[in-house]
Design a protein around this motif. Structure first.
Motif, PDB file in Angstrom:
ATOM      1  N   SER A 195       0.816  -1.218   0.000  1.00 19.18           N
ATOM      2  CA  SER A 195       0.000   0.000   0.000  1.00 19.18           C
ATOM      3  C   SER A 195       0.849   1.266   0.000  1.00 19.18           C
ATOM      4  O   SER A 195       0.335   2.361  -0.263  1.00 19.18           O
ATOM      5  CB  SER A 195      -0.928   0.013   1.216  1.00 19.18           C
ATOM      6  N   ASP A 196       2.145   1.137   0.301  1.00 20.41           N
ATOM      7  CA  ASP A 196       3.026   2.306   0.315  1.00 20.41           C
ATOM      8  C   ASP A 196       3.475   2.645  -1.108  1.00 20.41           C
ATOM      9  O   ASP A 196       3.571   1.767  -1.970  1.00 20.41           O
ATOM     10  CB  ASP A 196       4.249   2.035   1.195  1.00 20.41           C
ATOM     11  N   VAL A 197       3.745   3.908  -1.348  1.00 15.12           N
ATOM     12  CA  VAL A 197       4.166   4.378  -2.668  1.00 15.12           C
ATOM     13  C   VAL A 197       5.693   4.430  -2.694  1.00 15.12           C
ATOM     14  O   VAL A 197       6.309   5.257  -2.011  1.00 15.12           O
ATOM     15  CB  VAL A 197       3.578   5.770  -2.977  1.00 15.12           C
ATOM     16  N   ILE A 198       6.300   3.536  -3.490  1.00 16.60           N
ATOM     17  CA  ILE A 198       7.761   3.429  -3.549  1.00 16.60           C
ATOM     18  C   ILE A 198       8.219   3.904  -4.923  1.00 16.60           C
ATOM     19  O   ILE A 198       7.657   3.505  -5.945  1.00 16.60           O
ATOM     20  CB  ILE A 198       8.217   1.977  -3.311  1.00 16.60           C
ATOM     21  N   ALA A 199       9.260   4.732  -4.953  1.00 16.50           N
ATOM     22  CA  ALA A 199       9.691   5.304  -6.228  1.00 16.50           C
ATOM     23  C   ALA A 199      11.205   5.479  -6.259  1.00 16.50           C
ATOM     24  O   ALA A 199      11.859   5.652  -5.223  1.00 16.50           O
ATOM     25  CB  ALA A 199       9.004   6.646  -6.463  1.00 16.50           C
ATOM     26  N   ARG A 200      11.721   5.415  -7.474  1.00 16.09           N
ATOM     27  CA  ARG A 200      13.105   5.825  -7.714  1.00 16.09           C
ATOM     28  C   ARG A 200      13.030   7.208  -8.346  1.00 16.09           C
ATOM     29  O   ARG A 200      12.515   7.376  -9.451  1.00 16.09           O
ATOM     30  CB  ARG A 200      13.803   4.849  -8.655  1.00 16.09           C
ATOM     31  N   LEU A 201      13.550   8.190  -7.644  1.00 18.59           N
ATOM     32  CA  LEU A 201      13.443   9.567  -8.109  1.00 18.59           C
ATOM     33  C   LEU A 201      14.449   9.881  -9.203  1.00 18.59           C
ATOM     34  O   LEU A 201      14.268  10.826  -9.973  1.00 18.59           O
ATOM     35  CB  LEU A 201      13.635  10.530  -6.939  1.00 18.59           C
ATOM     36  N   GLY A 202      15.496   9.068  -9.291  1.00 17.78           N
ATOM     37  CA  GLY A 202      16.530   9.304 -10.281  1.00 17.78           C
ATOM     38  C   GLY A 202      17.890   8.964  -9.704  1.00 17.78           C
ATOM     39  O   GLY A 202      18.124   9.150  -8.502  1.00 17.78           O
ATOM     40  N   GLY A 203      18.791   8.450 -10.547  1.00 17.52           N
ATOM     41  CA  GLY A 203      20.124   8.114 -10.066  1.00 17.52           C
ATOM     42  C   GLY A 203      20.059   7.097  -8.948  1.00 17.52           C
ATOM     43  O   GLY A 203      19.516   6.002  -9.100  1.00 17.52           O
ATOM     44  N   ASP A 204      20.610   7.464  -7.773  1.00 21.51           N
ATOM     45  CA  ASP A 204      20.626   6.552  -6.629  1.00 21.51           C
ATOM     46  C   ASP A 204      19.659   6.989  -5.537  1.00 21.51           C
ATOM     47  O   ASP A 204      19.769   6.564  -4.395  1.00 21.51           O
ATOM     48  CB  ASP A 204      22.043   6.452  -6.068  1.00 21.51           C
ATOM     49  N   GLU A 205      18.691   7.859  -5.880  1.00 23.52           N
ATOM     50  CA  GLU A 205      17.748   8.381  -4.893  1.00 23.52           C
ATOM     51  C   GLU A 205      16.398   7.672  -4.987  1.00 23.52           C
ATOM     52  O   GLU A 205      15.848   7.488  -6.073  1.00 23.52           O
ATOM     53  CB  GLU A 205      17.544   9.884  -5.088  1.00 23.52           C
ATOM     54  N   PHE A 206      15.875   7.311  -3.810  1.00 26.88           N
ATOM     55  CA  PHE A 206      14.576   6.654  -3.714  1.00 26.88           C
ATOM     56  C   PHE A 206      13.710   7.413  -2.710  1.00 26.88           C
ATOM     57  O   PHE A 206      14.224   8.107  -1.828  1.00 26.88           O
ATOM     58  CB  PHE A 206      14.728   5.201  -3.246  1.00 26.88           C
ATOM     59  N   ALA A 207      12.393   7.250  -2.864  1.00 27.94           N
ATOM     60  CA  ALA A 207      11.459   7.854  -1.913  1.00 27.94           C
ATOM     61  C   ALA A 207      10.321   6.878  -1.663  1.00 27.94           C
ATOM     62  O   ALA A 207       9.910   6.137  -2.557  1.00 27.94           O
ATOM     63  CB  ALA A 207      10.916   9.174  -2.444  1.00 27.94           C
ATOM     64  N   VAL A 208       9.815   6.887  -0.432  1.00 30.56           N
ATOM     65  CA  VAL A 208       8.691   6.028  -0.061  1.00 30.56           C
ATOM     66  C   VAL A 208       7.694   6.869   0.718  1.00 30.56           C
ATOM     67  O   VAL A 208       8.073   7.554   1.679  1.00 30.56           O
ATOM     68  CB  VAL A 208       9.142   4.827   0.795  1.00 30.56           C
ATOM     69  N   LEU A 209       6.424   6.815   0.300  1.00 30.47           N
ATOM     70  CA  LEU A 209       5.357   7.460   1.063  1.00 30.47           C
ATOM     71  C   LEU A 209       4.638   6.357   1.826  1.00 30.47           C
ATOM     72  O   LEU A 209       3.978   5.500   1.234  1.00 30.47           O
ATOM     73  CB  LEU A 209       4.381   8.194   0.142  1.00 30.47           C
ATOM     74  N   VAL A 210       4.789   6.365   3.140  1.00 33.05           N
ATOM     75  CA  VAL A 210       4.196   5.330   3.991  1.00 33.05           C
ATOM     76  C   VAL A 210       2.785   5.776   4.359  1.00 33.05           C
ATOM     77  O   VAL A 210       2.598   6.808   5.013  1.00 33.05           O
ATOM     78  CB  VAL A 210       5.045   5.101   5.255  1.00 33.05           C
ATOM     79  N   VAL A 211       1.793   4.989   3.949  1.00 31.05           N
ATOM     80  CA  VAL A 211       0.387   5.337   4.141  1.00 31.05           C
ATOM     81  C   VAL A 211      -0.132   4.694   5.419  1.00 31.05           C
ATOM     82  O   VAL A 211       0.108   3.514   5.680  1.00 31.05           O
ATOM     83  CB  VAL A 211      -0.453   4.864   2.931  1.00 31.05           C
ATOM     84  N   GLY A 212      -0.869   5.475   6.227  1.00 29.88           N
ATOM     85  CA  GLY A 212      -1.454   4.945   7.457  1.00 29.88           C
ATOM     86  C   GLY A 212      -0.394   4.647   8.500  1.00 29.88           C
ATOM     87  O   GLY A 212      -0.309   3.528   9.016  1.00 29.88           O
TER      88      GLY A 212
END
Length: 390
Positions: free
Chosen positions: A294-311
């Motif tokens: 349910s979490d939104v996991i992404a590679r923003l570019g290069g070696d950077e990642f982001a995760v939006l943890v829901v709830g």
């Protein structure tokens, strides 16, 4: 040349229209044939009825004559007087109705002669009775000339009716055949229209489905990172904005986790960019294991990642940071690779900031603080050096 849906639909409808026109013409001709045969059947019935009227009028004339012979009362001649014009009109009506039948025309001429002869006998009897010679009139009646003439008329009319019955049977059968053809033609036309509409519907539906699939694929491509299969920056921002709106309505907690791979440049320099790409893919897989579907996991570019943890109301950032590092360390222990995977992390709760962009900026700062702290503490795994990196 690419054939568009509009061209396909127009072509389908044009073909269907031509088919329906052809079937329509066939149906029209078949229906016209049915109407013609029904008209002929009706015509035959009219001939039979007219012949019956002739024999009925002849019978009335004979009945009037007999009543007058017996009583001498002129009133008994009323059926006779009424029958004379009906006989003339009836024979002429039959002649008109059978004008297309040479055999019946010959029979009508013979019928007219026999009627004339029989009327002559009737007139002779009436004339004798009017002169008061009742005995002579009775003798003429007893002679049977009138009966023989009437029998001859009945026989001829029976033959003419037999001819009409034969025609009626043939025409009725043709009418039935035409009716069946009309039903078949109408059914074929109905099926053709149904198939045309079904074909057009399926054609449009298929093209719409294909278009949706293409649009979905394009949208997926525009929102997905090709290397890792995670969301890309655009996909992350799009989905994160949706989750932020939902969270504000439902008062649901959100955490933003920023992760940056440690030592990717060294991996690229020492082992090549192919191994560097493999390291990025591995990092993406580890993030999938550490977080929920349910979490939104992404590679923003290069070696950077982001995760939006829901709830995430019941947990804090440290929980997810620890979980990610445990999963990463376990992977490094088991992996048969010349390098290890390591990530620096920054976590922000979105309720503390105004927008997702501000949260990303804040998480990015915290991630670099984590990277600097770990560098100062020399807590990076073996085989990772961040010299010259930040």
């Amino acid at each position: 040349m690419r054939v568009t849906t509009e061209i396909k639909v127009i072509a389908g409808f044009s073909l269907g229209f031509l088919l329906m026109v052809g079937l329509g013409v066939a149906t029209f001709r078949t229906t016209k044939g049915l109407l013609d045969e029904n008209q002929k059947v009706t015509h035959t019935f009219e001939v039979i009825v007219s012949l019956d009227n002739v024999i009925a009028s002849m019978t009335d004339a004979q009945t009037g004559q007999r009543g007058y012979v017996i009583t001498g009362d002129e009133r008994f001649l009323e059926p006779y007087n009424a029958a004379l014009p009906r006989l003339s009109d009836g024979i002429e009506r039959v002649r008109q109705l059978t004008v297309d039948n040479p055999n019946q025309q010959k029979q009508i001429s013979e019928l007219q002669r026999r009627v004339k002869r029989n009327l002559a006998v009737i007139n002779e009897v009436i004339a004798l009775r009017r002169r008061g010679d009742a005995e002579a009139a009775a003798e003429v009646v007893k002679s049977g000339r009138g009966k023989l003439g009437m029998d001859a008329i009945r026989q001829l009319i029976r033959e003419m009716k037999d001819e009409e019955d034969r025609l009626l049977s043939a025409r009725t059968e043709k009418a039935k055949t035409s009716a069946r053809r009309v039903v078949v033609a109408f059914f074929a036309l109905t099926v053709a229209v149904f198939l045309l509409l079904s074909f057009s519907y399926l054609l449009v539906r298929r093209d719409v489905a294909r278009r949706k699939m293409r649009e979905s694929a394009l949208r997926e491509m525009s929102l997905t990172d090709e290397l890792t299969g995670l969301h890309n920056r655009r996909g992350f921002l799009t989905l994160a904005a949706q989750q932020v709106r939902i969270a504000r309505r439902t008062k649901m907690g959100l955490l933003l986790v920023f992760a940056d791979m440690d030592g990717l440049k060294l991996i690229n320099d020492e082992y090549g960019h192919e191994e560097g790409s493999r390291a990025i893919v591995t990092a993406g897989k580890l993030l999938r294991k550490a977080f929920r579907e349910s979490d939104v996991i992404a590679r923003l570019g290069g070696d950077e990642f982001a995760v939006l943890v829901v709830g995430s109301d019941d947990v804090d950032g440290e929980f997810f940071t620890s979980r990610l590092r445990e999963i990463t360390n376990l992977h490094n222990e088991r992996a048969d690779a010349p390098f290890v995977i390591s990530m620096s992390v920054g976590v922000v709760r979105l309720s503390d900031v105004l927008s997702i962009e501000e949260a990303m900026s804040k998480a990015d700062e915290l991630m670099y603080e984590d990277k600097r702290r770990r560098r100062a503490e020399q807590s990076f795994p073996p085989r990772i050096s961040l010299k010259g990196e930040c």
